[in-house]
Design a protein around this motif. Structure first.
Motif, PDB file in Angstrom:
ATOM      1  N   ALA A  36     111.424  34.758   5.029  1.00 28.45           N
ATOM      2  CA  ALA A  36     111.299  33.307   5.241  1.00 28.45           C
ATOM      3  C   ALA A  36     111.694  32.905   6.664  1.00 28.45           C
ATOM      4  O   ALA A  36     111.107  31.984   7.240  1.00 28.45           O
ATOM      5  N   GLN A  37     112.666  33.592   7.249  1.00 30.11           N
ATOM      6  CA  GLN A  37     113.080  33.284   8.627  1.00 30.11           C
ATOM      7  C   GLN A  37     111.960  33.622   9.614  1.00 30.11           C
ATOM      8  O   GLN A  37     111.651  32.839  10.502  1.00 30.11           O
ATOM      9  N   ALA A  38     111.340  34.798   9.460  1.00 25.36           N
ATOM     10  CA  ALA A  38     110.253  35.191  10.356  1.00 25.36           C
ATOM     11  C   ALA A  38     109.033  34.300  10.166  1.00 25.36           C
ATOM     12  O   ALA A  38     108.282  34.063  11.107  1.00 25.36           O
ATOM     13  N   MET A  39     108.832  33.789   8.952  1.00 26.61           N
ATOM     14  CA  MET A  39     107.630  33.007   8.623  1.00 26.61           C
ATOM     15  C   MET A  39     107.825  31.499   8.790  1.00 26.61           C
ATOM     16  O   MET A  39     106.887  30.739   8.565  1.00 26.61           O
ATOM     17  N   ARG A  40     108.981  31.053   9.212  1.00 20.99           N
ATOM     18  CA  ARG A  40     109.273  29.622   9.204  1.00 20.99           C
ATOM     19  C   ARG A  40     108.330  28.791  10.062  1.00 20.99           C
ATOM     20  O   ARG A  40     108.189  27.598   9.841  1.00 20.99           O
ATOM     21  N   PHE A  41     107.662  29.403  11.036  1.00 20.95           N
ATOM     22  CA  PHE A  41     106.730  28.655  11.879  1.00 20.95           C
ATOM     23  C   PHE A  41     105.275  29.022  11.615  1.00 20.95           C
ATOM     24  O   PHE A  41     104.394  28.637  12.384  1.00 20.95           O
ATOM     25  N   VAL A 142     111.023  27.775  19.865  1.00 23.99           N
ATOM     26  CA  VAL A 142     111.382  27.936  21.270  1.00 23.99           C
ATOM     27  C   VAL A 142     111.041  29.336  21.782  1.00 23.99           C
ATOM     28  O   VAL A 142     110.525  29.487  22.898  1.00 23.99           O
ATOM     29  N   ALA A 143     111.291  30.367  20.984  1.00 21.96           N
ATOM     30  CA  ALA A 143     111.029  31.743  21.427  1.00 21.96           C
ATOM     31  C   ALA A 143     109.538  31.971  21.647  1.00 21.96           C
ATOM     32  O   ALA A 143     109.135  32.590  22.641  1.00 21.96           O
ATOM     33  N   SER A 144     108.697  31.484  20.739  1.00 25.64           N
ATOM     34  CA  SER A 144     107.260  31.669  20.889  1.00 25.64           C
ATOM     35  C   SER A 144     106.723  30.887  22.087  1.00 25.64           C
ATOM     36  O   SER A 144     105.878  31.391  22.834  1.00 25.64           O
ATOM     37  N   ALA A 145     107.213  29.684  22.275  1.00 30.05           N
ATOM     38  CA  ALA A 145     106.785  28.892  23.431  1.00 30.05           C
ATOM     39  C   ALA A 145     107.191  29.583  24.736  1.00 30.05           C
ATOM     40  O   ALA A 145     106.400  29.656  25.687  1.00 30.05           O
ATOM     41  N   ARG A 171     103.150  19.583   9.455  1.00 28.98           N
ATOM     42  CA  ARG A 171     103.792  20.103  10.653  1.00 28.98           C
ATOM     43  C   ARG A 171     102.967  19.730  11.877  1.00 28.98           C
ATOM     44  O   ARG A 171     101.739  19.765  11.839  1.00 28.98           O
ATOM     45  N   SER A 172     103.668  19.431  12.942  1.00 32.74           N
ATOM     46  CA  SER A 172     103.024  19.102  14.205  1.00 32.74           C
ATOM     47  C   SER A 172     103.060  20.325  15.116  1.00 32.74           C
ATOM     48  O   SER A 172     103.931  21.195  14.983  1.00 32.74           O
ATOM     49  N   LEU A 173     102.103  20.406  16.037  1.00 36.45           N
ATOM     50  CA  LEU A 173     101.971  21.569  16.908  1.00 36.45           C
ATOM     51  C   LEU A 173     101.749  21.157  18.351  1.00 36.45           C
ATOM     52  O   LEU A 173     101.156  20.111  18.626  1.00 36.45           O
ATOM     53  N   MET A 174     102.187  22.011  19.257  1.00 40.03           N
ATOM     54  CA  MET A 174     101.882  21.877  20.681  1.00 40.03           C
ATOM     55  C   MET A 174     100.719  22.819  20.983  1.00 40.03           C
ATOM     56  O   MET A 174     100.599  23.879  20.362  1.00 40.03           O
TER      57      MET A 174
END
Length: 190
Positions: A36-41, A142-145, A171-174
């Motif tokens: 769930a932590q890895a998949m949260r985004f 933040v890490a992926s960005a 969910r909103s996305l950049m």
């Protein structure tokens, strides 16, 4: 598009092999997909079990490679899938596609995803003829960005409000984009 799609190549980096995802990768990929932590985004919740991860792999493999394809991330010296990179929403006529990626949590913060994406982005430009690669990233990721920016992507806008519906929540996305010429000029600077 009348011609058959060429087989997906195996990509190698210093520490990784990226090979086409296969049904046998369910156990390994579940380390990421079931976390769930890895998949949260991600755009779907964590898999409940290996069988659900296997079903998700099967759906990806059933997709037409003109639009969507996945590669397993395998550390050299092993044969175990520890993550995945993909392209999706590919529009060959616009020379545009979107990428996604995930890595099992024990391998985080070792530079492995940067290494994998460097090879994968290069393939998307050189092998698939992309001119523009996009990544949609949640503002809290933040890490992926930071990884996208390290690879030369630019944050082009957002948030795109309520772009995804995951487990009943919007969910909103950049939007991040990378143009072929920008990638090529980064490569020439080493």
């Amino acid at each position: 598009m009348g011609t058959p799609h060429p087989p997906a190549p195996v990509l190698e980096t210093e520490r990784l092999v990226l090979r086409p995802l296969a049904p046998a990768d369910a156990d390994g990929l579940h380390e990421a997909y079931g976390d769930a932590q890895a998949m949260r985004f991600w755009d779907f919740p964590a898999s409940a079990d290996v069988a659900e991860t296997a079903l998700r792999i099967a759906r990806s493999l059933d997709a037409t490679p003109w639009v969507h394809a996945c590669w397993a991330i395998v550390p050299k010296g092993t044969d175990r899938c520890r993550g995945m990179v993909n392209y999706h929403s590919r529009q060959a006529w616009n020379r545009r596609l979107e990428i996604g990626y995930i890595l099992a949590r024990p391998l985080w913060r070792q530079g492995l995803m940067r290494e994998a994406l460097g090879a994968f982005v290069g393939h998307c430009f050189a092998g698939l003829g992309a001119h523009r690669i996009e990544a949609t990233i949640e503002p809290g990721n933040v890490a992926s960005a930071a990884l996208a920016l390290q690879l030369g992507f630019r944050c082009e806008g957002g948030p795109m409000r309520d772009r995804l519906l995951v487990a009943g929540k919007f969910r909103s996305l950049m939007m991040y984009g990378l143009i072929e010429d920008e990638w090529a000029s980064r490569g020439s600077r080493g």
